[in-house]
Every structure is written in structure tokens, then in C-alpha cells.
Scaffold this motif. Structure first.
Motif, PDB file in Angstrom:
ATOM      1  N   LYS A 168      -0.889 -10.275  -1.674  1.00 56.85           N
ATOM      2  CA  LYS A 168      -0.848  -9.659  -0.345  1.00 56.85           C
ATOM      3  C   LYS A 168       0.536  -9.071  -0.077  1.00 56.85           C
ATOM      4  O   LYS A 168       0.667  -7.961   0.461  1.00 56.85           O
ATOM      5  CB  LYS A 168      -1.204 -10.686   0.725  1.00 56.85           C
ATOM      6  CG  LYS A 168      -1.300 -10.109   2.130  1.00 56.85           C
ATOM      7  CD  LYS A 168      -1.769 -11.160   3.125  1.00 56.85           C
ATOM      8  CE  LYS A 168      -2.019 -10.658   4.504  1.00 56.85           C
ATOM      9  NZ  LYS A 168      -0.999  -9.860   5.111  1.00 56.85           N
ATOM     10  N   MET A 175       4.162  -2.317  -0.993  1.00 55.45           N
ATOM     11  CA  MET A 175       3.798  -0.985  -1.483  1.00 55.45           C
ATOM     12  C   MET A 175       3.457  -0.049  -0.334  1.00 55.45           C
ATOM     13  O   MET A 175       3.914   1.097  -0.292  1.00 55.45           O
ATOM     14  CB  MET A 175       2.624  -1.096  -2.459  1.00 55.45           C
ATOM     15  CG  MET A 175       2.219   0.223  -3.113  1.00 55.45           C
ATOM     16  SD  MET A 175       1.048   1.238  -2.185  1.00 55.45           S
ATOM     17  CE  MET A 175      -0.375   0.173  -2.118  1.00 55.45           C
ATOM     18  N   ILE A 176       2.681  -0.521   0.630  1.00 50.63           N
ATOM     19  CA  ILE A 176       2.294   0.333   1.766  1.00 50.63           C
ATOM     20  C   ILE A 176       3.526   0.774   2.554  1.00 50.63           C
ATOM     21  O   ILE A 176       3.664   1.946   2.909  1.00 50.63           O
ATOM     22  CB  ILE A 176       1.268  -0.389   2.669  1.00 50.63           C
ATOM     23  CG1 ILE A 176      -0.078  -0.476   1.951  1.00 50.63           C
ATOM     24  CG2 ILE A 176       1.131   0.302   4.029  1.00 50.63           C
ATOM     25  CD1 ILE A 176      -1.094  -1.374   2.622  1.00 50.63           C
ATOM     26  N   THR A 180       0.981  -5.755  -1.899  1.00 50.71           N
ATOM     27  CA  THR A 180       0.283  -4.668  -1.203  1.00 50.71           C
ATOM     28  C   THR A 180       1.061  -4.224   0.027  1.00 50.71           C
ATOM     29  O   THR A 180       1.242  -3.026   0.261  1.00 50.71           O
ATOM     30  CB  THR A 180      -1.152  -5.097  -0.819  1.00 50.71           C
ATOM     31  OG1 THR A 180      -1.855  -5.430  -2.020  1.00 50.71           O
ATOM     32  CG2 THR A 180      -1.877  -4.003  -0.069  1.00 50.71           C
ATOM     33  N   THR A 181       1.532  -5.179   0.803  1.00 53.38           N
ATOM     34  CA  THR A 181       2.306  -4.853   2.008  1.00 53.38           C
ATOM     35  C   THR A 181       3.579  -4.097   1.648  1.00 53.38           C
ATOM     36  O   THR A 181       3.901  -3.073   2.264  1.00 53.38           O
ATOM     37  CB  THR A 181       2.649  -6.139   2.796  1.00 53.38           C
ATOM     38  OG1 THR A 181       1.432  -6.789   3.165  1.00 53.38           O
ATOM     39  CG2 THR A 181       3.466  -5.823   4.040  1.00 53.38           C
TER      40      THR A 181
END
Length: 187
Positions: A158, A164-165, A161-162
Motif C-alpha cells: 500500500k 508512486m501516486i 502505491t501511495t
């Protein structure tokens, strides 16, 4: 020569001394302090945005192709070093940018988006948002991903992903921010 150029700190020190000599010795600006601040702002900005682009254009897209046994070379050695210079480049870019605006007397007008300073003000706000993302979203999540802070696999996924965003958000914002910065004519 090899010994000198093999020492990054020595090369940077001589480069800084040379630049100071140029700024204060032959620079065309009557205001050497403002010239020095602009140079520092540019140096730190290139460091920050260059590493942002390296991470987004090279490291992140390439990692899935790296064999599992080689990934620790990136995650334990390269990524922590990149992220150190990345986050401090962000901090010093913002600091020198604010000092330039303060020294030139337009910081309030820029940050309040006064019409004559709207372009640089938008650039400054975008940079502030990006620096916030670096320090308060990307870095805390990257510490989990890299194992600097202990985290379970689901939390790491998680966090990746955070990070990367928000890193891609900064890439998106950087395009308009750079436009604002290079097209501001000084008021």
C-alpha cells in the motif's frame, strides 16, 4: 587528476568556489546576493526535479524487470541515496525560492497571487505542494517500502502505491511549475 575527479565532494567544493568567484568577480548583476540565491535555487531545483524524473522515468518503470536477486542493490543502496538528495533538493529549492522572492520584495504578492506576480505565485504554490508531498507523503511511505521503518508486506504494498501516486502527481505538477518558473520576468 583521477584522484581529484574520483572525489565528488572535492569536485563540488571547487565548483562552488569557481561559481562564487564568477558571481562576485565578473557576474553582470549589481545584486550579487540575488544572483547567488538564483544560482542556488537553480542547482537545488535541477537536483530535485532531475531525481523526480529519474525515479519516474527510469527507476520505477525498470524495477519490475530487475531480477529478484538484484533488487536489494537498488532498494538498500541506490534508492535511499536518491531519496536523500531528492528530499533535501526539494527543501532547499523551496527555501532558496522563497528567499529570492523575499529578497526581491515580491513574496507576499506572489503567494497571494497578485495579478503582476500570478505566474510566479502559481509556480511557488505548485512547488510548495510538491515539497509537502515529498516530505509528508512520499518519504514516509518510501521508508516503509525500503524497510527503513518496519512494515508488513501488505502495508509495504500500500505504501508503494501511495508513494508512486504522489510521485506521479509531483511529475504532473512539475510541468506547469517549470513553465511558471522559467517564464516569470521578475515582475
Amino acid at each position: 587528476m583521477t584522484k581529484f575527479f574520483g572525489n565528488l565532494h572535492a569536485v563540488l567544493l571547487v565548483g562552488v568556489v569557481l561559481t562564487i568567484a564568477v558571481i562576485y568577480g565578473v557576474g553582470p548583476n549589481a545584486d550579487s546576493t540575488q544572483a547567488a540565491l538564483r544560482w542556488l535555487h537553480l542547482f537545488f531545483g535541477i537536483t530535485w526535479i532531475g531525481l523526480l524524473y529519474y525515479l519516474n522515468f527510469v527507476q520505477v518503470p525498470t524495477m519490475p524487470k530487475v531480477p529478484a536477486e538484484l533488487k536489494p542493490g537498488v532498494t538498500k543502496y541506490i534508492a535511499p541515496s536518491v531519496l536523500f538528495f531528492f528530499r533535501w533538493g526539494a527543501a532547499f529549492t523551496v527555501l532558496t525560492g522563497l528567499l529570492i522572492a523575499w529578497h526581491a520584495g515580491y513574496i507576499v504578492q506572489a503567494l497571494s497571487l497578485d495579478p503582476h506576480f500570478r505566474l510566479i505565485g502559481i509556480g511557488m504554490w505548485l512547488a510548495l505542494i510538491m515539497a509537502f508531498n515529498v516530505w509528508f507523503v512520499i518519504w514516509p511511505n518510501q521508508k516503509k517500502v525500503l524497510g527503513i521503518v518496519p512494515a508488513e508486506d501488505a502495508v509495504k504494498a500500500k505504501a508503494a502505491t501511495t508513494a508512486m501516486i504522489f510521485s506521479r502527481t509531483n511529475t504532473l505538477l512539475s510541468l506547469a511549475m517549470l513553465y511558471c518558473m522559467v517564464n516569470f520576468n521578475g515582475g
